[in-house]
Design an enzyme around this catalytic site. Structure first.
Site, short mmCIF file in Angstrom:
data_model
loop_
_atom_site.label_atom_id
_atom_site.label_comp_id
_atom_site.label_asym_id
_atom_site.label_seq_id
_atom_site.Cartn_x
_atom_site.Cartn_y
_atom_site.Cartn_z
N LYS A 41 0.83 -1.21 0.00
CA LYS A 41 0.00 0.00 0.00
C LYS A 41 0.86 1.25 0.00
O LYS A 41 2.01 1.25 0.39
CB LYS A 41 -1.00 -0.04 1.16
N ARG B 233 -3.07 -10.41 4.55
CA ARG B 233 -3.39 -10.47 3.12
C ARG B 233 -2.23 -9.82 2.36
O ARG B 233 -1.99 -8.63 2.52
CB ARG B 233 -4.69 -9.71 2.88
N1 PMM Z 1 -7.22 -4.09 0.51
C1 PMM Z 1 -7.49 -4.13 -0.81
C2 PMM Z 1 -8.42 -5.05 -1.33
N2 PMM Z 1 -9.06 -5.91 -0.53
N3 PMM Z 1 -9.45 -6.78 1.62
C3 PMM Z 1 -9.21 -6.76 2.93
N4 PMM Z 1 -9.87 -7.59 3.76
N5 PMM Z 1 -8.32 -5.88 3.50
C4 PMM Z 1 -7.64 -4.98 2.75
O1 PMM Z 1 -6.85 -4.20 3.32
C5 PMM Z 1 -7.87 -4.97 1.34
C6 PMM Z 1 -8.79 -5.89 0.81
C7 PMM Z 1 -6.80 -3.20 -1.72
O2 PMM Z 1 -5.50 -3.63 -1.98
P1 PMM Z 1 -5.05 -4.28 -3.40
O3 PMM Z 1 -5.46 -3.28 -4.43
O4 PMM Z 1 -3.57 -4.39 -3.25
O5 PMM Z 1 -5.71 -5.60 -3.56
#
Ligand code: PMM
Length: 280
Positions: free
Chosen positions: A225, A261
């Site tokens: 991020k 994650r």
């Molecule tokens: N962040 C993103 C997408 N999905 N789901 C959860 N549970 N927690 C998060 O912090 C989260 C998520 C966005 O990040 P990406 O674009 O790198 O997938």
């Protein structure tokens, strides 16, 4: 629909002291460039299998970008992206979570064998989501959320971010439980980067123990991020954020989170291995 057994324990136990690792599989047009539809499907499956080989317990499949400023994606486009991938992963025995704010996508994914619903809106974006969680019996990741990506940066105002996020998650929990969602199906996530400034993200990471006092397992998503870029030279590629992500994974393990994650599964696995080896 039968209630599936989630591949991951909602709570960490003595028998399973390590946080589980959720590998990120974003199925967006630019994520697996080149090639036609089937080649893209193959590439997605190959990437998911590599993440499992590297130590992921679960692969999180999402088709809609939630980056700050991102517009919504039509539901049919989201489903065309994620459902074939989910089907292919389940056929290969790979445990899948579906990253969606849409109840119909969650339901279809569950029908194909997905075992976890990961909703960045915690059920707020689609009023049918709680019903789908109840009907499918799947594990439900409830993220702290204040509104869609197009406007979320304007909502990053808090008194004390730890207190406010904790209170808002608590309120969301109460609503979900009143609607019939089983408490033992819920995992909470503070939603790093979602209506949060860099400083607020760091505060929330420092405040994980306070969030843990809600009594629910926690998941965190810090991987790659934007706030991690502040630690790096300007113009560093996003992959340069992976060592910082892995470090956060180890520190989050120490803080007692149930899951992380991440994009770079191998680095996080190594970091959690170190944390585990250092346990007294
Ligand atoms: N962040 C993103 C997408 N999905 N789901 C959860 N549970 N927690 C998060 O912090 C989260 C998520 C966005 O990040 P990406 O674009 O790198 O997938």
């Amino acid at each position: 629909m039968s209630s599936a057994t989630a591949p991951v324990r909602a709570h960490r136990t003595v028998a399973s002291p390590r946080p589980w690792i959720m590998g990120i599989l974003n199925v967006t047009p630019d994520s697996f460039s080149d090639g036609g539809r089937f080649e893209q499907l193959d590439a997605a499956v190959e990437h998911a299998a590599a993440m499992v080989a590297a130590g992921a317990q679960l692969v999180d499949v999402g088709g809609e970008s939630t980056r700050p400023g991102a517009p919504r994606l039509p539901i049919d486009v989201e489903q065309r992206r994620v459902l074939p991938v989910i089907e292919a992963l389940v056929q290969r025995g790979i445990p899948v979570s579906v990253d969606t704010m849409n109840a119909s996508t969650a339901l279809a994914a569950a029908g194909l064998g997905a075992e976890v619903i990961n909703d960045v809106s915690g059920g707020l974006a689609d009023e049918d989501m709680a019903r789908v969680v109840i009907e499918t019996g799947l594990l439900f990741i409830v993220m702290h959320w204040r509104g869609h990506s197009a406007t979320m940066n304007q909502r990053a105002t808090y008194g004390d971010v730890i207190v406010d996020v904790r209170e808002e998650l608590k309120r969301r929990l109460a609503e979900l439980i009143v609607s019939g969602v089983r408490p033992d199906r819920i995992v909470l996530d503070p939603g790093l980067g979602f209506a949060k400034t860099a400083e607020q993200n760091w505060r929330l990471l420092a405040g994980l123990p306070a969030l843990g006092t809600l009594g629910y397992p926690l998941l965190i998503g810090a991987s790659r991020k934007r706030f991690l870029a502040d630690l790096l030279p300007r113009d560093a590629p996003v992959t340069a954020r992976d060592p910082a992500t892995a470090t956060i994974s180890a520190l989050a393990a120490q803080a007692g989170v149930a899951g992380v994650r991440v994009h770079d599964v191998a680095a996080t696995r190594a970091a959690i291995d170190v944390w585990e080896a250092m346990q007294p």
